[in-house]
Design a protein around this motif. Structure first.
Motif, PDB file in Angstrom:
ATOM      1  N   VAL A  34       6.785   4.154  13.864  1.00 46.63           N
ATOM      2  CA  VAL A  34       6.625   5.043  15.007  1.00 46.63           C
ATOM      3  C   VAL A  34       5.316   4.702  15.714  1.00 46.63           C
ATOM      4  CG1 VAL A  34       6.371   7.474  15.717  1.00 46.63           C
ATOM      5  CG2 VAL A  34       7.985   6.850  13.899  1.00 46.63           C
ATOM      6  N   VAL A  35       4.239   4.567  14.927  1.00 49.11           N
ATOM      7  CA  VAL A  35       2.942   4.109  15.410  1.00 49.11           C
ATOM      8  C   VAL A  35       2.494   3.012  14.457  1.00 49.11           C
ATOM      9  CG1 VAL A  35       0.514   4.712  15.776  1.00 49.11           C
ATOM     10  CG2 VAL A  35       2.303   6.358  16.365  1.00 49.11           C
ATOM     11  N   GLU A  36       2.285   1.812  14.989  1.00 52.74           N
ATOM     12  CA  GLU A  36       1.840   0.701  14.145  1.00 52.74           C
ATOM     13  C   GLU A  36       0.356   0.443  14.365  1.00 52.74           C
ATOM     14  OE1 GLU A  36       4.877  -2.253  15.420  1.00 52.74           O
ATOM     15  OE2 GLU A  36       5.237  -2.403  13.299  1.00 52.74           O
ATOM     16  N   THR A  37      -0.339   0.151  13.273  1.00 57.83           N
ATOM     17  CA  THR A  37      -1.744  -0.234  13.334  1.00 57.83           C
ATOM     18  C   THR A  37      -1.906  -1.531  12.565  1.00 57.83           C
ATOM     19  OG1 THR A  37      -2.293   1.033  11.344  1.00 57.83           O
ATOM     20  CG2 THR A  37      -2.543   2.170  13.463  1.00 57.83           C
ATOM     21  N   GLN A  38      -3.013  -2.189  12.770  1.00 55.69           N
ATOM     22  CA  GLN A  38      -3.322  -3.421  12.052  1.00 55.69           C
ATOM     23  C   GLN A  38      -4.325  -3.105  10.951  1.00 55.69           C
ATOM     24  OE1 GLN A  38      -1.727  -6.350  12.803  1.00 55.69           O
ATOM     25  NE2 GLN A  38      -0.584  -5.037  14.201  1.00 55.69           N
ATOM     26  N   GLY A  39      -4.320  -3.915   9.919  1.00 57.76           N
ATOM     27  CA  GLY A  39      -5.312  -3.745   8.869  1.00 57.76           C
ATOM     28  C   GLY A  39      -4.717  -3.873   7.487  1.00 57.76           C
ATOM     29  N   GLU A  40      -5.536  -3.508   6.524  1.00 56.43           N
ATOM     30  CA  GLU A  40      -5.178  -3.594   5.116  1.00 56.43           C
ATOM     31  C   GLU A  40      -3.984  -2.694   4.812  1.00 56.43           C
ATOM     32  OE1 GLU A  40      -7.446  -2.886   0.851  1.00 56.43           O
ATOM     33  OE2 GLU A  40      -8.373  -2.208   2.703  1.00 56.43           O
ATOM     34  N   LYS A  41      -3.151  -3.167   3.922  1.00 54.47           N
ATOM     35  CA  LYS A  41      -1.996  -2.410   3.461  1.00 54.47           C
ATOM     36  C   LYS A  41      -2.230  -2.033   1.993  1.00 54.47           C
ATOM     37  CE  LYS A  41       1.214  -4.801   6.572  1.00 54.47           C
ATOM     38  NZ  LYS A  41       0.557  -4.275   7.720  1.00 54.47           N
ATOM     39  N   PRO A  42      -1.666  -0.922   1.544  1.00 58.21           N
ATOM     40  CA  PRO A  42      -1.880  -0.527   0.153  1.00 58.21           C
ATOM     41  C   PRO A  42      -1.169  -1.470  -0.815  1.00 58.21           C
ATOM     42  CG  PRO A  42      -0.342   0.975   1.221  1.00 58.21           C
ATOM     43  CD  PRO A  42      -0.842   0.029   2.275  1.00 58.21           C
ATOM     44  N   GLY A  43      -1.748  -1.617  -1.987  1.00 53.93           N
ATOM     45  CA  GLY A  43      -1.138  -2.393  -3.055  1.00 53.93           C
ATOM     46  C   GLY A  43      -0.545  -1.466  -4.106  1.00 53.93           C
ATOM     47  N   ALA A  44       0.044  -2.046  -5.109  1.00 52.77           N
ATOM     48  CA  ALA A  44       0.711  -1.275  -6.162  1.00 52.77           C
ATOM     49  C   ALA A  44      -0.255  -0.390  -6.945  1.00 52.77           C
ATOM     50  CB  ALA A  44       1.435  -2.219  -7.117  1.00 52.77           C
ATOM     51  N   GLN A  45      -1.546  -0.743  -6.977  1.00 53.33           N
ATOM     52  CA  GLN A  45      -2.541   0.021  -7.723  1.00 53.33           C
ATOM     53  C   GLN A  45      -3.307   1.015  -6.852  1.00 53.33           C
ATOM     54  OE1 GLN A  45      -2.893  -0.591 -11.145  1.00 53.33           O
ATOM     55  NE2 GLN A  45      -1.114  -1.878 -10.805  1.00 53.33           N
ATOM     56  N   SER A  77       2.928   6.013  -9.046  1.00 54.80           N
ATOM     57  CA  SER A  77       3.636   7.194  -9.526  1.00 54.80           C
ATOM     58  C   SER A  77       4.633   7.770  -8.520  1.00 54.80           C
ATOM     59  CB  SER A  77       2.632   8.273  -9.930  1.00 54.80           C
ATOM     60  OG  SER A  77       1.923   8.713  -8.788  1.00 54.80           O
ATOM     61  N   ILE A  78       4.878   7.091  -7.408  1.00 54.82           N
ATOM     62  CA  ILE A  78       5.822   7.615  -6.423  1.00 54.82           C
ATOM     63  C   ILE A  78       7.156   6.886  -6.519  1.00 54.82           C
ATOM     64  CG2 ILE A  78       4.035   8.459  -4.874  1.00 54.82           C
ATOM     65  CD1 ILE A  78       4.354   5.968  -3.186  1.00 54.82           C
ATOM     66  N   ILE A  79       8.180   7.468  -5.902  1.00 52.45           N
ATOM     67  CA  ILE A  79       9.506   6.850  -5.977  1.00 52.45           C
ATOM     68  C   ILE A  79       9.475   5.448  -5.366  1.00 52.45           C
ATOM     69  CG2 ILE A  79      10.796   9.013  -6.088  1.00 52.45           C
ATOM     70  CD1 ILE A  79      11.389   8.655  -3.062  1.00 52.45           C
ATOM     71  N   PRO A  80      10.257   4.525  -5.898  1.00 56.47           N
ATOM     72  CA  PRO A  80      10.213   3.124  -5.451  1.00 56.47           C
ATOM     73  C   PRO A  80      10.430   2.932  -3.946  1.00 56.47           C
ATOM     74  CG  PRO A  80      11.485   3.297  -7.472  1.00 56.47           C
ATOM     75  CD  PRO A  80      11.179   4.707  -7.028  1.00 56.47           C
ATOM     76  N   GLY A  81      11.351   3.667  -3.350  1.00 53.35           N
ATOM     77  CA  GLY A  81      11.614   3.486  -1.922  1.00 53.35           C
ATOM     78  C   GLY A  81      10.438   3.875  -1.054  1.00 53.35           C
ATOM     79  N   LEU A  82       9.740   4.938  -1.408  1.00 52.22           N
ATOM     80  CA  LEU A  82       8.549   5.345  -0.664  1.00 52.22           C
ATOM     81  C   LEU A  82       7.435   4.325  -0.859  1.00 52.22           C
ATOM     82  CD1 LEU A  82       6.951   7.233   1.110  1.00 52.22           C
ATOM     83  CD2 LEU A  82       6.495   8.648  -0.916  1.00 52.22           C
ATOM     84  N   ARG A  83       7.266   3.849  -2.080  1.00 52.25           N
ATOM     85  CA  ARG A  83       6.241   2.829  -2.358  1.00 52.25           C
ATOM     86  C   ARG A  83       6.501   1.578  -1.520  1.00 52.25           C
ATOM     87  NH1 ARG A  83       6.326   2.868  -7.652  1.00 52.25           N
ATOM     88  NH2 ARG A  83       8.088   1.453  -7.755  1.00 52.25           N
ATOM     89  N   ASP A  84       7.765   1.135  -1.467  1.00 51.81           N
ATOM     90  CA  ASP A  84       8.105  -0.060  -0.681  1.00 51.81           C
ATOM     91  C   ASP A  84       7.770   0.138   0.791  1.00 51.81           C
ATOM     92  OD1 ASP A  84       9.040  -1.143  -3.035  1.00 51.81           O
ATOM     93  OD2 ASP A  84      11.161  -0.962  -2.509  1.00 51.81           O
ATOM     94  N   GLY A  85       8.071   1.317   1.327  1.00 54.23           N
ATOM     95  CA  GLY A  85       7.775   1.598   2.727  1.00 54.23           C
ATOM     96  C   GLY A  85       6.284   1.666   2.999  1.00 54.23           C
ATOM     97  N   LEU A  86       5.535   2.338   2.133  1.00 55.64           N
ATOM     98  CA  LEU A  86       4.090   2.444   2.317  1.00 55.64           C
ATOM     99  C   LEU A  86       3.407   1.076   2.276  1.00 55.64           C
ATOM    100  CD1 LEU A  86       3.282   5.669   0.297  1.00 55.64           C
ATOM    101  CD2 LEU A  86       2.816   5.298   2.733  1.00 55.64           C
ATOM    102  N   MET A  87       3.946   0.160   1.485  1.00 52.02           N
ATOM    103  CA  MET A  87       3.335  -1.169   1.388  1.00 52.02           C
ATOM    104  C   MET A  87       3.505  -1.984   2.680  1.00 52.02           C
ATOM    105  SD  MET A  87       4.053  -1.994  -2.628  1.00 52.02           S
ATOM    106  CE  MET A  87       2.963  -3.395  -2.795  1.00 52.02           C
ATOM    107  N   LEU A  88       4.326  -1.501   3.608  1.00 47.50           N
ATOM    108  CA  LEU A  88       4.479  -2.135   4.917  1.00 47.50           C
ATOM    109  C   LEU A  88       3.530  -1.556   5.959  1.00 47.50           C
ATOM    110  CD1 LEU A  88       8.388  -2.159   5.053  1.00 47.50           C
ATOM    111  CD2 LEU A  88       6.882  -4.100   4.514  1.00 47.50           C
ATOM    112  N   MET A  89       2.814  -0.488   5.611  1.00 41.79           N
ATOM    113  CA  MET A  89       1.999   0.256   6.564  1.00 41.79           C
ATOM    114  C   MET A  89       0.514  -0.006   6.389  1.00 41.79           C
ATOM    115  SD  MET A  89       4.032   3.909   6.262  1.00 41.79           S
ATOM    116  CE  MET A  89       3.069   4.730   7.544  1.00 41.79           C
ATOM    117  N   SER A  90      -0.236   0.198   7.467  1.00 44.07           N
ATOM    118  CA  SER A  90      -1.695   0.174   7.453  1.00 44.07           C
ATOM    119  C   SER A  90      -2.187   1.589   7.731  1.00 44.07           C
ATOM    120  CB  SER A  90      -2.225  -0.761   8.544  1.00 44.07           C
ATOM    121  OG  SER A  90      -1.777  -2.075   8.336  1.00 44.07           O
TER     122      SER A  90
END
Length: 135
Positions: A34-45, A77-90
């Motif tokens: 919806v709104v994209e930004t540039q920068g670091e993305k979260p990792g699994a840890q 500790s979050i559900i896999p689908g949410l984790r996958d989506g968050l890893m695409l975000m900054s």
């Protein structure tokens, strides 16, 4: 001989490429920025602070953060689908992530979330804290 999996993958690719707003993640979530930004993305840890609204596909509200009070979540500790989506975000990004039951709570459900439910998560990634819990 073309496999059914190849045909399905091609169809998904064709459907998602029709809209420049959606991209299919490897896990079969649907990720719509919806709104994209540039920068670091979260990792699994990482730990992330997020604002979210979670609904079923019919619009029934399941959960939400209180306005002005983002939730602090540990990516592990979050559900896999949410984790996958968050890893695409900054940080600063907002997205809609549709999570199939297999990457949410599956056949067991959780709390108000019924078994076999797909989730629609409108989420804002406020900030990222890598490898440490920071208040």
């Amino acid at each position: 001989m073309t496999s059914l999996r190849h045909i399905a993958s091609s169809l998904i690719l064709a459907l998602t490429s029709v809209s420049s707003w959606a991209e299919e993640a490897k896990s079969a979530i649907t990720y719509e920025p919806v709104v994209e930004t540039q920068g670091e993305k979260p990792g699994a840890q990482s730990y992330v602070r997020v604002n979210y609204v979670i609904t079923l596909t019919d619009g029934t509200l399941m959960d939400r953060t209180e306005p002005g009070y983002p939730a602090l979540l540990q990516m592990e500790s979050i559900i896999p689908g949410l984790r996958d989506g968050l890893m695409l975000m900054s940080a600063g990004s907002r997205s809609r992530i549709t999570v199939p039951p297999s990457l949410a709570y599956g056949d067991r459900g959780a709390g108000k979330i019924p078994p076999g439910a797909a989730l629609v998560i409108d989420i804002e990634l406020v900030d990222i804290h890598n490898n440490s819990h920071q208040e």
